[in-house]
Design a protein around this motif. Structure first.
Motif, PDB file in Angstrom:
ATOM      1  N   GLN A 152       0.832  -1.220   0.000  1.00  0.00           N
ATOM      2  CA  GLN A 152       0.000   0.000   0.000  1.00  0.00           C
ATOM      3  C   GLN A 152       0.858   1.259   0.000  1.00  0.00           C
ATOM      4  OE1 GLN A 152      -2.630  -0.689   3.310  1.00  0.00           O
ATOM      5  NE2 GLN A 152      -3.644  -2.322   2.178  1.00  0.00           N
ATOM      6  N   VAL A 153       1.964   1.228   0.760  1.00  0.00           N
ATOM      7  CA  VAL A 153       2.876   2.387   0.771  1.00  0.00           C
ATOM      8  C   VAL A 153       3.472   2.569  -0.623  1.00  0.00           C
ATOM      9  CG1 VAL A 153       4.932   3.420   1.821  1.00  0.00           C
ATOM     10  CG2 VAL A 153       3.414   2.012   3.219  1.00  0.00           C
ATOM     11  N   ALA A 154       3.869   1.469  -1.255  1.00  0.00           N
ATOM     12  CA  ALA A 154       4.458   1.544  -2.600  1.00  0.00           C
ATOM     13  C   ALA A 154       3.478   2.174  -3.580  1.00  0.00           C
ATOM     14  CB  ALA A 154       4.858   0.148  -3.068  1.00  0.00           C
ATOM     15  N   LYS A 155       2.227   1.833  -3.432  1.00  0.00           N
ATOM     16  CA  LYS A 155       1.194   2.380  -4.302  1.00  0.00           C
ATOM     17  C   LYS A 155       1.102   3.900  -4.136  1.00  0.00           C
ATOM     18  CE  LYS A 155      -2.278   0.557  -6.774  1.00  0.00           C
ATOM     19  NZ  LYS A 155      -3.210  -0.496  -7.116  1.00  0.00           N
ATOM     20  N   LYS A 156       1.123   4.328  -2.866  1.00  0.00           N
ATOM     21  CA  LYS A 156       1.095   5.770  -2.569  1.00  0.00           C
ATOM     22  C   LYS A 156       2.298   6.489  -3.171  1.00  0.00           C
ATOM     23  CE  LYS A 156      -1.018   5.877   1.955  1.00  0.00           C
ATOM     24  NZ  LYS A 156      -0.582   5.868   3.348  1.00  0.00           N
ATOM     25  N   LEU A 157       3.425   5.788  -3.249  1.00  0.00           N
ATOM     26  CA  LEU A 157       4.647   6.407  -3.752  1.00  0.00           C
ATOM     27  C   LEU A 157       4.787   6.272  -5.265  1.00  0.00           C
ATOM     28  CD1 LEU A 157       7.130   5.445  -0.896  1.00  0.00           C
ATOM     29  CD2 LEU A 157       5.904   7.577  -1.230  1.00  0.00           C
ATOM     30  N   GLY A 158       3.739   5.767  -5.916  1.00  0.00           N
ATOM     31  CA  GLY A 158       3.720   5.823  -7.375  1.00  0.00           C
ATOM     32  C   GLY A 158       3.950   4.525  -8.122  1.00  0.00           C
ATOM     33  N   ALA A 159       3.971   3.378  -7.426  1.00  0.00           N
ATOM     34  CA  ALA A 159       4.117   2.112  -8.159  1.00  0.00           C
ATOM     35  C   ALA A 159       2.890   1.916  -9.045  1.00  0.00           C
ATOM     36  CB  ALA A 159       4.253   0.947  -7.177  1.00  0.00           C
ATOM     37  N   ASP A 160       3.102   1.512 -10.300  1.00  0.00           N
ATOM     38  CA  ASP A 160       1.984   1.298 -11.215  1.00  0.00           C
ATOM     39  C   ASP A 160       1.205   0.042 -10.852  1.00  0.00           C
ATOM     40  OD1 ASP A 160       2.525   3.425 -13.241  1.00  0.00           O
ATOM     41  OD2 ASP A 160       4.428   2.362 -13.319  1.00  0.00           O
ATOM     42  N   ARG A 161       1.959  -0.984 -10.431  1.00  0.00           N
ATOM     43  CA  ARG A 161       1.330  -2.247 -10.061  1.00  0.00           C
ATOM     44  C   ARG A 161       1.990  -2.744  -8.796  1.00  0.00           C
ATOM     45  NH1 ARG A 161       1.122  -7.062 -14.293  1.00  0.00           N
ATOM     46  NH2 ARG A 161       2.513  -5.916 -15.664  1.00  0.00           N
ATOM     47  N   VAL A 162       1.218  -3.371  -7.929  1.00  0.00           N
ATOM     48  CA  VAL A 162       1.807  -3.999  -6.744  1.00  0.00           C
ATOM     49  C   VAL A 162       1.393  -5.468  -6.734  1.00  0.00           C
ATOM     50  CG1 VAL A 162       1.865  -1.853  -5.408  1.00  0.00           C
ATOM     51  CG2 VAL A 162      -0.111  -3.359  -5.198  1.00  0.00           C
ATOM     52  N   ILE A 163       2.326  -6.320  -6.341  1.00  0.00           N
ATOM     53  CA  ILE A 163       2.062  -7.761  -6.333  1.00  0.00           C
ATOM     54  C   ILE A 163       2.507  -8.352  -4.995  1.00  0.00           C
ATOM     55  CG2 ILE A 163       2.493  -9.980  -7.481  1.00  0.00           C
ATOM     56  CD1 ILE A 163       3.355  -8.307  -9.982  1.00  0.00           C
ATOM     57  N   ASN A 164       1.601  -9.082  -4.348  1.00  0.00           N
ATOM     58  CA  ASN A 164       1.974  -9.813  -3.135  1.00  0.00           C
ATOM     59  C   ASN A 164       2.466 -11.196  -3.577  1.00  0.00           C
ATOM     60  OD1 ASN A 164       2.030 -11.456  -0.822  1.00  0.00           O
ATOM     61  ND2 ASN A 164       0.596 -10.094   0.220  1.00  0.00           N
ATOM     62  N   SER A 165       3.792 -11.411  -3.453  1.00  0.00           N
ATOM     63  CA  SER A 165       4.388 -12.641  -3.992  1.00  0.00           C
ATOM     64  C   SER A 165       4.123 -13.846  -3.093  1.00  0.00           C
ATOM     65  CB  SER A 165       5.892 -12.452  -4.208  1.00  0.00           C
ATOM     66  OG  SER A 165       6.502 -12.040  -3.011  1.00  0.00           O
TER      67      SER A 165
END
Ligand SMILES: [Zn+2]
Ligand SMILES: [Zn+2]
Length: 345
Positions: free
Chosen positions: A199-212
């Motif tokens: 969620q933090v990565a998303k706030k910082l501008g990641a286009d996609r986030v994946i829980n591996s």
């Protein structure tokens, strides 16, 4: 007198009253305003122990100059600064090539000589970098992990239009996401095993986030031509995943510290050959001119407000609370990102 956090045996941290350091002519005395806990401080404090007993920890910090040595005339009392913690010998073959991170005989603040978990620290004039008023002391204390992220992306030769995957969303990973975007990546994908960090990565501008942990990374990225994969976790599972998702001519960078063996599946080895994937190590953050372009680029981007920093700090402690903070880390009571310590009041 001042207070300092001293490390004796692993797990034995003490807040002590000691004398304020006396500077030599080529040093300055800095009042520490904020000092971060580095990923490397944790095994140092809890498992491996210090280089010598009674070491003051802390190498990621910012503060204000309160005294200058007679030969440190380029600095002035009141300057807001951060420091590069490495003191290279400047004599060995790697130093001569400007590859200071590979120095054969270096010193290091907070690991080989006293660091910044204290009210004051004395630092050699060549290790200091000025930060302007637009950079907070918190942000200034994170220029070190930011420079590490930049060094890793440069080791992976990240170019405009690349697809970048960052595995492991600690401070370095969260900086890597932002700098990859800044360097022109067309897509930045963040991977971790904790949804909170995604969620933090998303706030910082990641286009996609994946829980591996809950998703199959290979399947999710099957149609994506990945140019650069940066692993900041150091986990052997993540390292194998990193190679297994790299595209043709992809560059995989191992930055997260690992002391584990690594096994690649037959399928991944086949891919490594057929796709001509390069696997690179990344160590620290230094280049020529010392401390390096990683540092000046990080400061420049932060000064221009291009890089977010506050979202990366998960916990804040006073100097007195530092031993308890490490105790909580040891007992796995904290899901933390950057832990910031404030020696002042
Ligand atoms: Zn560090
Ligand atoms: Zn050297």
């Amino acid at each position: 007198m001042m207070k300092a956090v001293k490390l004796y045996e692993p797990g034995n941290l003490q807040v002590e009253d000691i004398g304020i350091p006396t500077i030599s002519p080529d040093e300055v005395l800095i009042e520490v305003k904020a000092v971060g806990v580095c990923g490397s401080d944790i095994p140092r404090a809890l498992v491996k122990g210090a280089y010598y007993k009674g070491l003051t920890l802390g190498h990621e910090f910012a503060g204000q100059i309160v005294e200058c040595g007679s030969d440190a005339t380029e600095w002035a009392v009141g300057d807001r600064v951060t420091i590069a913690p490495l003191v290279p010998c400047k004599k060995c073959q790697y130093c001569e090539q400007g590859k200071y991170g590979l120095c054969e005989s270096y010193n290091y603040y907070g690991s080989r000589t006293d660091g910044a978990m204290a009210n004051y620290i004395k630092v050699g004039k060549e290790n200091i970098l000025k930060i302007d008023d637009t950079i907070s002391y918190d942000a200034g204390a994170m220029i070190d992990p930011a420079a590490n992220a930049i060094h890793g992306l440069w080791r992976g030769d990240l170019k405009k239009g690349d697809v970048a995957v960052v595995i492991g969303l600690g401070a370095i990973g969260l900086f890597a996401i932002q700098f990859a975007r800044e360097m022109g990546a067309k897509e930045v994908i963040a991977v971790d095993i904790f949804d909170e960090k995604l969620q933090v990565a998303k706030k910082l501008g990641a286009d996609r986030v994946i829980n591996s942990m809950t998703e199959n990374l290979g399947e999710v990225l099957a149609g994506t031509d990945v140019s650069v994969v940066l692993d900041t976790s150091g986990s052997a599972i993540a390292q194998e995943q990193a190679v297994s998702i790299a595209g043709k001519m992809g560059r995989v960078v191992f930055l997260g510290i690992s002391n584990q063996p690594l096994t690649l599946s037959a399928k991944t080895v086949d891919r490594l050959l057929r796709y001509e994937i390069g696997v690179h190590g990344s160590w620290n953050s230094f280049s020529d001119p010392f401390p390096g372009k990683e540092w000046t680029y990080a400061i420049e981007c932060m000064a221009q407000g291009k890089i977010k920093t506050q979202e990366i700090i998960s916990h804040r402690f006073s100097l007195e609370e530092t031993p308890q903070a490490f105790e909580k880390i040891k007992n796995k009571e904290l899901l933390f990102n950057k832990i910031m310590i404030y020696p002042g009041d």
